[in-house]
Scaffold this motif. Sequence first.
Motif, PDB file in Angstrom:
ATOM      1  N   TRP A  89       0.759  -1.104   0.065  1.00  0.00           N
ATOM      2  CA  TRP A  89       0.228  -0.230   0.071  1.00  0.00           C
ATOM      3  C   TRP A  89       0.714   1.124   0.047  1.00  0.00           C
ATOM      4  O   TRP A  89       0.691   2.429  -0.581  1.00  0.00           O
ATOM      5  N   PHE A  90       1.817   1.229   0.881  1.00  0.00           N
ATOM      6  CA  PHE A  90       2.789   2.309   0.773  1.00  0.00           C
ATOM      7  C   PHE A  90       3.571   2.652  -0.336  1.00  0.00           C
ATOM      8  O   PHE A  90       3.986   3.631  -0.796  1.00  0.00           O
ATOM      9  N   ALA A  91       3.920   1.650  -0.824  1.00  0.00           N
ATOM     10  CA  ALA A  91       4.682   1.366  -2.234  1.00  0.00           C
ATOM     11  C   ALA A  91       3.690   2.115  -3.377  1.00  0.00           C
ATOM     12  O   ALA A  91       4.227   2.834  -4.184  1.00  0.00           O
ATOM     13  N   ALA A  92       2.372   1.858  -3.278  1.00  0.00           N
ATOM     14  CA  ALA A  92       1.649   2.416  -4.118  1.00  0.00           C
ATOM     15  C   ALA A  92       1.379   3.819  -3.930  1.00  0.00           C
ATOM     16  O   ALA A  92       1.366   4.616  -4.893  1.00  0.00           O
ATOM     17  N   VAL A  93       1.284   4.251  -2.765  1.00  0.00           N
ATOM     18  CA  VAL A  93       1.376   5.829  -2.601  1.00  0.00           C
ATOM     19  C   VAL A  93       2.606   6.499  -2.978  1.00  0.00           C
ATOM     20  O   VAL A  93       2.317   7.365  -3.599  1.00  0.00           O
ATOM     21  N   ASP A  94       3.815   5.841  -2.902  1.00  0.00           N
ATOM     22  CA  ASP A  94       4.960   6.339  -3.414  1.00  0.00           C
ATOM     23  C   ASP A  94       5.017   6.574  -4.997  1.00  0.00           C
ATOM     24  O   ASP A  94       5.362   7.658  -5.384  1.00  0.00           O
ATOM     25  N   GLN A  95       4.498   5.568  -5.496  1.00  0.00           N
ATOM     26  CA  GLN A  95       4.139   5.509  -6.801  1.00  0.00           C
ATOM     27  C   GLN A  95       3.289   6.779  -7.511  1.00  0.00           C
ATOM     28  O   GLN A  95       3.699   7.310  -8.441  1.00  0.00           O
ATOM     29  N   ALA A  96       2.087   7.000  -6.771  1.00  0.00           N
ATOM     30  CA  ALA A  96       1.258   7.890  -6.783  1.00  0.00           C
ATOM     31  C   ALA A  96       1.758   9.137  -6.823  1.00  0.00           C
ATOM     32  O   ALA A  96       1.187  10.170  -7.221  1.00  0.00           O
ATOM     33  N   THR A  97       2.866   9.576  -5.826  1.00  0.00           N
ATOM     34  CA  THR A  97       3.319  10.869  -5.281  1.00  0.00           C
ATOM     35  C   THR A  97       4.595  11.038  -5.800  1.00  0.00           C
ATOM     36  O   THR A  97       5.427  11.974  -5.144  1.00  0.00           O
ATOM     37  N   ALA A  98       5.073  10.375  -6.846  1.00  0.00           N
ATOM     38  CA  ALA A  98       6.559  10.374  -7.343  1.00  0.00           C
ATOM     39  C   ALA A  98       6.845  11.970  -7.723  1.00  0.00           C
ATOM     40  O   ALA A  98       7.982  12.343  -7.715  1.00  0.00           O
ATOM     41  N   ALA A 112      -3.597  14.793   0.444  1.00  0.00           N
ATOM     42  CA  ALA A 112      -3.226  13.182   0.278  1.00  0.00           C
ATOM     43  C   ALA A 112      -4.210  12.317  -0.102  1.00  0.00           C
ATOM     44  O   ALA A 112      -4.136  11.162  -0.427  1.00  0.00           O
ATOM     45  N   ARG A 113      -5.669  12.825  -0.485  1.00  0.00           N
ATOM     46  CA  ARG A 113      -6.791  11.868  -0.759  1.00  0.00           C
ATOM     47  C   ARG A 113      -6.526  11.019  -2.022  1.00  0.00           C
ATOM     48  O   ARG A 113      -6.765   9.751  -2.256  1.00  0.00           O
ATOM     49  N   GLN A 114      -6.157  11.926  -3.061  1.00  0.00           N
ATOM     50  CA  GLN A 114      -6.006  11.144  -4.501  1.00  0.00           C
ATOM     51  C   GLN A 114      -4.814   9.996  -4.401  1.00  0.00           C
ATOM     52  O   GLN A 114      -5.269   9.156  -4.772  1.00  0.00           O
ATOM     53  N   ALA A 115      -3.827  10.295  -3.799  1.00  0.00           N
ATOM     54  CA  ALA A 115      -2.950   9.108  -3.562  1.00  0.00           C
ATOM     55  C   ALA A 115      -3.361   8.096  -2.880  1.00  0.00           C
ATOM     56  O   ALA A 115      -3.014   7.053  -3.255  1.00  0.00           O
ATOM     57  N   ILE A 116      -3.983   8.512  -1.668  1.00  0.00           N
ATOM     58  CA  ILE A 116      -4.340   7.307  -1.093  1.00  0.00           C
ATOM     59  C   ILE A 116      -5.673   6.363  -1.829  1.00  0.00           C
ATOM     60  O   ILE A 116      -5.708   5.159  -1.644  1.00  0.00           O
ATOM     61  N   ARG A 117      -6.443   7.222  -2.284  1.00  0.00           N
ATOM     62  CA  ARG A 117      -7.429   6.374  -3.290  1.00  0.00           C
ATOM     63  C   ARG A 117      -6.825   5.564  -4.329  1.00  0.00           C
ATOM     64  O   ARG A 117      -7.213   4.295  -4.380  1.00  0.00           O
ATOM     65  N   ARG A 118      -5.634   5.969  -5.008  1.00  0.00           N
ATOM     66  CA  ARG A 118      -5.121   5.411  -6.044  1.00  0.00           C
ATOM     67  C   ARG A 118      -4.493   3.831  -5.429  1.00  0.00           C
ATOM     68  O   ARG A 118      -4.418   2.907  -5.858  1.00  0.00           O
ATOM     69  N   ALA A 119      -3.847   4.111  -3.911  1.00  0.00           N
ATOM     70  CA  ALA A 119      -3.234   3.140  -3.265  1.00  0.00           C
ATOM     71  C   ALA A 119      -4.494   1.955  -2.967  1.00  0.00           C
ATOM     72  O   ALA A 119      -4.135   0.786  -3.065  1.00  0.00           O
ATOM     73  N   ASN A 120      -5.520   2.565  -2.693  1.00  0.00           N
ATOM     74  CA  ASN A 120      -6.504   1.825  -2.300  1.00  0.00           C
ATOM     75  C   ASN A 120      -6.975   0.998  -3.425  1.00  0.00           C
ATOM     76  O   ASN A 120      -7.161  -0.535  -3.206  1.00  0.00           O
ATOM     77  N   ILE A 137      -9.913   3.434   3.057  1.00  0.00           N
ATOM     78  CA  ILE A 137      -8.866   4.162   3.862  1.00  0.00           C
ATOM     79  C   ILE A 137      -8.793   5.591   3.485  1.00  0.00           C
ATOM     80  O   ILE A 137      -8.756   5.909   2.169  1.00  0.00           O
ATOM     81  N   THR A 138      -8.941   6.455   4.430  1.00  0.00           N
ATOM     82  CA  THR A 138      -8.706   8.044   4.213  1.00  0.00           C
ATOM     83  C   THR A 138      -7.663   8.329   5.099  1.00  0.00           C
ATOM     84  O   THR A 138      -7.279   7.650   5.941  1.00  0.00           O
ATOM     85  N   PRO A 139      -7.506   9.856   5.113  1.00  0.00           N
ATOM     86  CA  PRO A 139      -6.360  10.146   6.072  1.00  0.00           C
ATOM     87  C   PRO A 139      -6.956  10.005   7.477  1.00  0.00           C
ATOM     88  O   PRO A 139      -6.082   9.636   8.261  1.00  0.00           O
ATOM     89  N   HIS A 140      -8.178  10.136   7.604  1.00  0.00           N
ATOM     90  CA  HIS A 140      -8.670  10.056   8.998  1.00  0.00           C
ATOM     91  C   HIS A 140      -8.767   8.543   9.388  1.00  0.00           C
ATOM     92  O   HIS A 140      -8.450   8.156  10.717  1.00  0.00           O
ATOM     93  N   ARG A 141      -9.002   7.514   8.372  1.00  0.00           N
ATOM     94  CA  ARG A 141      -9.022   6.228   8.965  1.00  0.00           C
ATOM     95  C   ARG A 141      -7.493   5.803   9.177  1.00  0.00           C
ATOM     96  O   ARG A 141      -7.472   4.848   9.706  1.00  0.00           O
ATOM     97  N   LEU A 142      -6.641   6.572   8.745  1.00  0.00           N
ATOM     98  CA  LEU A 142      -5.261   5.904   9.167  1.00  0.00           C
ATOM     99  C   LEU A 142      -5.117   6.326  10.402  1.00  0.00           C
ATOM    100  O   LEU A 142      -4.172   5.719  11.283  1.00  0.00           O
ATOM    101  N   ARG A 143      -5.362   7.506  10.912  1.00  0.00           N
ATOM    102  CA  ARG A 143      -5.475   7.594  12.334  1.00  0.00           C
ATOM    103  C   ARG A 143      -6.253   6.823  13.208  1.00  0.00           C
ATOM    104  O   ARG A 143      -5.770   6.216  14.403  1.00  0.00           O
ATOM    105  N   GLY A 144      -7.569   6.197  12.677  1.00  0.00           N
ATOM    106  CA  GLY A 144      -8.045   5.239  13.340  1.00  0.00           C
ATOM    107  C   GLY A 144      -7.541   3.996  13.233  1.00  0.00           C
ATOM    108  O   GLY A 144      -7.372   3.077  14.364  1.00  0.00           O
ATOM    109  N   THR A 145      -6.479   3.682  12.107  1.00  0.00           N
ATOM    110  CA  THR A 145      -6.032   2.389  12.056  1.00  0.00           C
ATOM    111  C   THR A 145      -4.914   2.483  13.235  1.00  0.00           C
ATOM    112  O   THR A 145      -4.255   1.466  13.994  1.00  0.00           O
ATOM    113  N   PHE A 146      -4.010   3.603  13.324  1.00  0.00           N
ATOM    114  CA  PHE A 146      -2.845   3.676  14.381  1.00  0.00           C
ATOM    115  C   PHE A 146      -3.645   3.629  15.601  1.00  0.00           C
ATOM    116  O   PHE A 146      -3.155   2.677  16.683  1.00  0.00           O
TER     117      PHE A 146
END
Length: 359
Positions: free
Chosen positions: A170-179, A263-271, A279-288
């Motif tokens: 998932w984080f690899a996909a985020v990095d790819q979307a935010t190169a 960050a929402r577009q990158a997160i959607r692409r990773a999803n 998964i959204t920015p706020h659900r990352l906080r909930g995951t934590f």
Amino acid sequence: MSANVFKRGDVWHFAFQVGGERVRRSTRLKSRRAAEQLAQREYDAAVLRANGGQPVPTLAELAQAWIEVHRPVASAAHLRSVELFYRLHMFDLGEKPINAISTLDVELARNKYLVDHKPASANHWLRILKLLTMWAVKRGMLAAIPWHVPMLKVQKRPRSILPLAAARAWFAAVDQATAHAPAIGTAVRLMFGLGLREGEAITARWEWIDWARKTYTPGITKGREAEPLPMATWLREHLEGRRQPAGLIVARPDGQAFASGFARQAIRRANDTCAVKGITPHRLRGTFATLMSEAGVPIQTVQRVMRHKSFTTTMGYLEKNLDVAAQAQERISAIAGFECHKNDTDHQSAPVDSGSTVY
């Protein structure tokens, strides 16, 4: 709103309500016109007394005043909510004096809001109306809230957490979307690794990291706290490679801060890439918060690192991990002596490698 006049025998009486106080008196007059003038004077005087000598504002005027007063001190998200309410969602309430808004008025306005919005959103609408009205009470414009409308009962929906087994991909996909903007990937890691809100990731600064103590202390927070948060090794190593003496940790290529929702577009692409839902920015906080609780961290400690005023707020962030429940059921079955067939292992969750900490 004004006084209502009515006749009893040959004498006219009047009645009105201001700031939750009901007034009902006789004018001692037999002329309707003279009685109406007296009643209006009494009503206007009561309004001035209830408002500290100032005319009672309409809801639109009250919202304008709140925005003007709070613009320098309220969070951007809070201001946006009130401004949206002011511009689009006051309906017929906007032109009413705030002391003239009744329970029925609020219920009818909420029904209009519900035509295009869900009940949970309607509850947020009601909170903003209550926020403005309570501010009027605190400022002496009203003696009390003149209406009472309870929140709607809302069906709770399952909320997602980021599965640890999918975290690397998932984080690899985020990095790819935010190169084009690697700082966005750093912001996502701050949300996941420290439980930061999106706004706290936007304002994160290098000088708030204590490298010796391995902690990060958010300096701009929703509740105005300044609680140090321990940083995991993988997050420190990620930040070390980008370390600066001062300034924003997360910034655009021109050095300016990102806008809300960056960050929402990158997160959607990773999803989509990893077939992860919700998964959204706020659900990352909930995951934590959920992962901390599942790792055995006491709720009081989770509350502190989440910077919540009440542990009940923290409990609302914790989701149920059915994999943990399934593993517990298998252990209970083994202790009870129930037979476990080998082909059942195909349905068991794969163990998570707790050592895989670099995302």
